[in-house]
Design a protein around this motif. Structure first.
Motif, PDB file in Angstrom:
ATOM      1  N   VAL A 220     -16.471  26.032  -2.733  1.00 33.33           N
ATOM      2  CA  VAL A 220     -16.008  25.969  -4.116  1.00 33.33           C
ATOM      3  C   VAL A 220     -16.039  24.511  -4.580  1.00 33.33           C
ATOM      4  O   VAL A 220     -15.510  23.626  -3.901  1.00 33.33           O
ATOM      5  CB  VAL A 220     -14.575  26.513  -4.255  1.00 33.33           C
ATOM      6  N   THR A 221     -16.675  24.268  -5.730  1.00 35.05           N
ATOM      7  CA  THR A 221     -16.749  22.911  -6.279  1.00 35.05           C
ATOM      8  C   THR A 221     -16.606  22.963  -7.792  1.00 35.05           C
ATOM      9  O   THR A 221     -16.568  24.050  -8.389  1.00 35.05           O
ATOM     10  CB  THR A 221     -18.089  22.230  -5.937  1.00 35.05           C
ATOM     11  N   ASP A 222     -16.543  21.783  -8.396  1.00 35.92           N
ATOM     12  CA  ASP A 222     -16.623  21.714  -9.852  1.00 35.92           C
ATOM     13  C   ASP A 222     -18.107  21.714 -10.245  1.00 35.92           C
ATOM     14  O   ASP A 222     -18.971  22.024  -9.430  1.00 35.92           O
ATOM     15  CB  ASP A 222     -15.885  20.477 -10.379  1.00 35.92           C
ATOM     16  N   GLY A 223     -18.404  21.336 -11.452  1.00 35.05           N
ATOM     17  CA  GLY A 223     -19.789  21.434 -11.920  1.00 35.05           C
ATOM     18  C   GLY A 223     -20.627  20.194 -11.707  1.00 35.05           C
ATOM     19  O   GLY A 223     -21.687  20.076 -12.357  1.00 35.05           O
ATOM     20  N   TRP A 224     -20.197  19.270 -10.822  1.00 38.29           N
ATOM     21  CA  TRP A 224     -20.981  18.048 -10.659  1.00 38.29           C
ATOM     22  C   TRP A 224     -22.357  18.366 -10.093  1.00 38.29           C
ATOM     23  O   TRP A 224     -22.504  19.160  -9.167  1.00 38.29           O
ATOM     24  CB  TRP A 224     -20.231  17.055  -9.773  1.00 38.29           C
ATOM     25  N   LYS A 225     -23.377  17.715 -10.641  1.00 32.42           N
ATOM     26  CA  LYS A 225     -24.782  18.048 -10.377  1.00 32.42           C
ATOM     27  C   LYS A 225     -25.215  17.827  -8.929  1.00 32.42           C
ATOM     28  O   LYS A 225     -26.239  18.375  -8.500  1.00 32.42           O
ATOM     29  CB  LYS A 225     -25.674  17.222 -11.294  1.00 32.42           C
ATOM     30  N   VAL A 226     -24.466  17.049  -8.157  1.00 30.35           N
ATOM     31  CA  VAL A 226     -24.864  16.754  -6.779  1.00 30.35           C
ATOM     32  C   VAL A 226     -24.741  17.975  -5.871  1.00 30.35           C
ATOM     33  O   VAL A 226     -25.592  18.200  -5.000  1.00 30.35           O
ATOM     34  CB  VAL A 226     -24.021  15.581  -6.210  1.00 30.35           C
ATOM     35  N   TYR A 227     -23.718  18.778  -6.070  1.00 31.25           N
ATOM     36  CA  TYR A 227     -23.442  19.879  -5.134  1.00 31.25           C
ATOM     37  C   TYR A 227     -24.578  20.891  -5.004  1.00 31.25           C
ATOM     38  O   TYR A 227     -24.922  21.294  -3.884  1.00 31.25           O
ATOM     39  CB  TYR A 227     -22.136  20.583  -5.522  1.00 31.25           C
ATOM     40  N   PRO A 228     -25.214  21.333  -6.105  1.00 30.52           N
ATOM     41  CA  PRO A 228     -26.330  22.289  -5.956  1.00 30.52           C
ATOM     42  C   PRO A 228     -27.519  21.737  -5.183  1.00 30.52           C
ATOM     43  O   PRO A 228     -28.376  22.503  -4.724  1.00 30.52           O
ATOM     44  CB  PRO A 228     -26.723  22.591  -7.416  1.00 30.52           C
ATOM     45  N   MET A 229     -27.592  20.425  -5.014  1.00 26.00           N
ATOM     46  CA  MET A 229     -28.679  19.826  -4.250  1.00 26.00           C
ATOM     47  C   MET A 229     -28.519  20.108  -2.752  1.00 26.00           C
ATOM     48  O   MET A 229     -29.479  19.994  -1.987  1.00 26.00           O
ATOM     49  CB  MET A 229     -28.718  18.316  -4.497  1.00 26.00           C
ATOM     50  N   PHE A 230     -27.315  20.480  -2.332  1.00 29.61           N
ATOM     51  CA  PHE A 230     -27.039  20.708  -0.914  1.00 29.61           C
ATOM     52  C   PHE A 230     -26.600  22.142  -0.610  1.00 29.61           C
ATOM     53  O   PHE A 230     -26.950  22.687   0.433  1.00 29.61           O
ATOM     54  CB  PHE A 230     -25.938  19.752  -0.436  1.00 29.61           C
ATOM     55  N   ILE A 231     -25.830  22.739  -1.505  1.00 34.64           N
ATOM     56  CA  ILE A 231     -25.259  24.061  -1.242  1.00 34.64           C
ATOM     57  C   ILE A 231     -26.183  25.142  -1.798  1.00 34.64           C
ATOM     58  O   ILE A 231     -26.517  25.124  -2.987  1.00 34.64           O
ATOM     59  CB  ILE A 231     -23.861  24.184  -1.881  1.00 34.64           C
ATOM     60  N   PRO A 232     -26.608  26.116  -0.981  1.00 32.30           N
ATOM     61  CA  PRO A 232     -27.451  27.217  -1.477  1.00 32.30           C
ATOM     62  C   PRO A 232     -26.736  28.009  -2.568  1.00 32.30           C
ATOM     63  O   PRO A 232     -25.515  28.153  -2.553  1.00 32.30           O
ATOM     64  CB  PRO A 232     -27.662  28.073  -0.219  1.00 32.30           C
ATOM     65  N   ASP A 233     -27.506  28.537  -3.511  1.00 28.33           N
ATOM     66  CA  ASP A 233     -26.934  29.271  -4.650  1.00 28.33           C
ATOM     67  C   ASP A 233     -25.994  30.387  -4.215  1.00 28.33           C
ATOM     68  O   ASP A 233     -24.913  30.569  -4.778  1.00 28.33           O
ATOM     69  CB  ASP A 233     -28.052  29.856  -5.516  1.00 28.33           C
ATOM     70  N   GLY A 234     -26.375  31.132  -3.195  1.00 25.35           N
ATOM     71  CA  GLY A 234     -25.558  32.265  -2.766  1.00 25.35           C
ATOM     72  C   GLY A 234     -24.264  31.873  -2.086  1.00 25.35           C
ATOM     73  O   GLY A 234     -23.360  32.708  -1.930  1.00 25.35           O
ATOM     74  N   ASP A 235     -24.154  30.604  -1.679  1.00 24.86           N
ATOM     75  CA  ASP A 235     -22.950  30.131  -0.989  1.00 24.86           C
ATOM     76  C   ASP A 235     -22.090  29.232  -1.872  1.00 24.86           C
ATOM     77  O   ASP A 235     -21.096  28.675  -1.403  1.00 24.86           O
ATOM     78  CB  ASP A 235     -23.334  29.328   0.267  1.00 24.86           C
ATOM     79  N   HIS A 236     -22.458  29.111  -3.136  1.00 24.31           N
ATOM     80  CA  HIS A 236     -21.821  28.132  -4.008  1.00 24.31           C
ATOM     81  C   HIS A 236     -21.067  28.808  -5.144  1.00 24.31           C
ATOM     82  O   HIS A 236     -21.647  29.571  -5.920  1.00 24.31           O
ATOM     83  CB  HIS A 236     -22.892  27.188  -4.572  1.00 24.31           C
ATOM     84  N   LEU A 237     -19.763  28.518  -5.250  1.00 25.42           N
ATOM     85  CA  LEU A 237     -18.953  29.016  -6.348  1.00 25.42           C
ATOM     86  C   LEU A 237     -18.462  27.826  -7.168  1.00 25.42           C
ATOM     87  O   LEU A 237     -17.740  26.970  -6.668  1.00 25.42           O
ATOM     88  CB  LEU A 237     -17.752  29.815  -5.829  1.00 25.42           C
ATOM     89  N   VAL A 238     -18.898  27.750  -8.426  1.00 22.09           N
ATOM     90  CA  VAL A 238     -18.462  26.683  -9.323  1.00 22.09           C
ATOM     91  C   VAL A 238     -17.317  27.213 -10.167  1.00 22.09           C
ATOM     92  O   VAL A 238     -17.525  27.981 -11.109  1.00 22.09           O
ATOM     93  CB  VAL A 238     -19.609  26.207 -10.237  1.00 22.09           C
ATOM     94  N   CYS A 239     -16.101  26.815  -9.797  1.00 22.60           N
ATOM     95  CA  CYS A 239     -14.927  27.358 -10.491  1.00 22.60           C
ATOM     96  C   CYS A 239     -13.708  26.506 -10.170  1.00 22.60           C
ATOM     97  O   CYS A 239     -13.217  26.520  -9.034  1.00 22.60           O
ATOM     98  CB  CYS A 239     -14.686  28.801 -10.071  1.00 22.60           C
ATOM     99  N   LYS A 240     -13.189  25.755 -11.139  1.00 23.65           N
ATOM    100  CA  LYS A 240     -12.023  24.907 -10.904  1.00 23.65           C
ATOM    101  C   LYS A 240     -10.758  25.727 -10.641  1.00 23.65           C
ATOM    102  O   LYS A 240      -9.812  25.225 -10.031  1.00 23.65           O
ATOM    103  CB  LYS A 240     -11.810  23.985 -12.105  1.00 23.65           C
ATOM    104  N   THR A 241     -10.750  26.974 -11.068  1.00 18.85           N
ATOM    105  CA  THR A 241      -9.587  27.828 -10.851  1.00 18.85           C
ATOM    106  C   THR A 241      -9.310  28.020  -9.365  1.00 18.85           C
ATOM    107  O   THR A 241      -8.150  28.127  -8.950  1.00 18.85           O
ATOM    108  CB  THR A 241      -9.794  29.200 -11.518  1.00 18.85           C
ATOM    109  N   TYR A 242     -10.356  28.056  -8.551  1.00 19.65           N
ATOM    110  CA  TYR A 242     -10.204  28.273  -7.110  1.00 19.65           C
ATOM    111  C   TYR A 242     -10.195  26.964  -6.317  1.00 19.65           C
ATOM    112  O   TYR A 242     -10.328  26.994  -5.085  1.00 19.65           O
ATOM    113  CB  TYR A 242     -11.331  29.175  -6.607  1.00 19.65           C
TER     114      TYR A 242
END
Length: 240
Positions: free
Chosen positions: A157-179
């Motif tokens: 779980v991360t915020d929307g910073w552009k760096v994270y999708p460069m490392f985390i696969p789409d299926g394993d990545h949840l962009v949501c500040k609530t969590y």
């Protein structure tokens, strides 16, 4: 008179050293004085008190005003301990959900921004790993390498910073500040306990190195509820 090195009694007077009689051992060549004063310094309890005050929100000069210990002495203790503490801790249980976030601060001036990247287990208290640097993928990579090699997360779980999708696969990545309540809470604790990380403060880091030592000491304190105490450059309490 006996040589402290070889125990020979064949010694001669050899001038004075800092106002004290100096001796020379004919047998081994060792120079020594008749008696040595006990090494001066602060007792363990004073060091522990100062370091505990530091990781509970007080700056170096504030601690000096209360305890009388010079601020540069306290800085040296923080550096000595920080050099031995780790940046990563092995999870007690493998995290199934990881949270990643960045905390913004500065070094020297507010124009010189720097980011503290932190990684936590969504289901357990405590920061397990961190890196300090700019807001780029290059800074984040060492932390991600540690996380992905040691953890077994189903997703992150991360915020929307552009760096994270460069490392985390789409299926394993949840962009949501609530969590992201766990990592946000941990970062808030860092700001609360360390004076130099507060948003409005007269305390600030003059070097990235001292900021790193301070973070290591604080994370250790929050994890174990204790501070390691330096005796000398090469002698410390047990560091977990």
């Amino acid at each position: 008179m006996e040589c402290p090195e070889c125990k020979s009694t064949h010694v001669h007077k050899n001038g004075h050293k800092k106002g004290k009689q100096n001796y020379l051992c004919v047998n081994c060549g060792r120079q020594f004085i008749d008696s040595y004063e006990a090494q001066k310094g602060y007792v363990k309890e004073v060091k522990q008190q100062c370091l505990s005050m530091y990781v509970n929100g007080m700056g170096f000069r504030a601690i000096e005003r209360v305890t009388g210990v010079h601020n540069t002495t306290i800085m040296a203790w923080v550096k000595q301990v920080g050099e031995l503490l780790p940046d990563y801790y092995t999870p007690e249980t493998l995290p199934e959900v990881g949270e990643l976030d960045e905390l913004e601060t500065f070094v020297k001036s507010k124009k010189n921004k720097i980011w503290l990247w932190t990684a936590v287990n969504h289901f357990q208290v405590g920061i397990l790993g961190w890196v300090l640097g700019d807001h780029s993928a290059q800074t984040f990579k060492p932390l991600w390498d540690e996380v992905v090699s040691k953890w077994k997360c189903y997703f992150y779980v991360t915020d929307g910073w552009k760096v994270y999708p460069m490392f985390i696969p789409d299926g394993d990545h949840l962009v949501c500040k609530t969590y992201m309540t766990r990592v946000k809470g941990e970062n808030t604790r860092l700001r609360h306990y360390l004076a130099r990380l507060k948003r409005k403060t007269l305390c600030y880091s003059k070097s990235e190195e001292m900021l790193k030592h301070s973070i290591r000491l604080l994370i250790h304190y929050l994890k174990f509820n204790s501070v390691p105490v330096p005796y000398s450059i090469n002698h410390y309490d047990r560091v977990r």
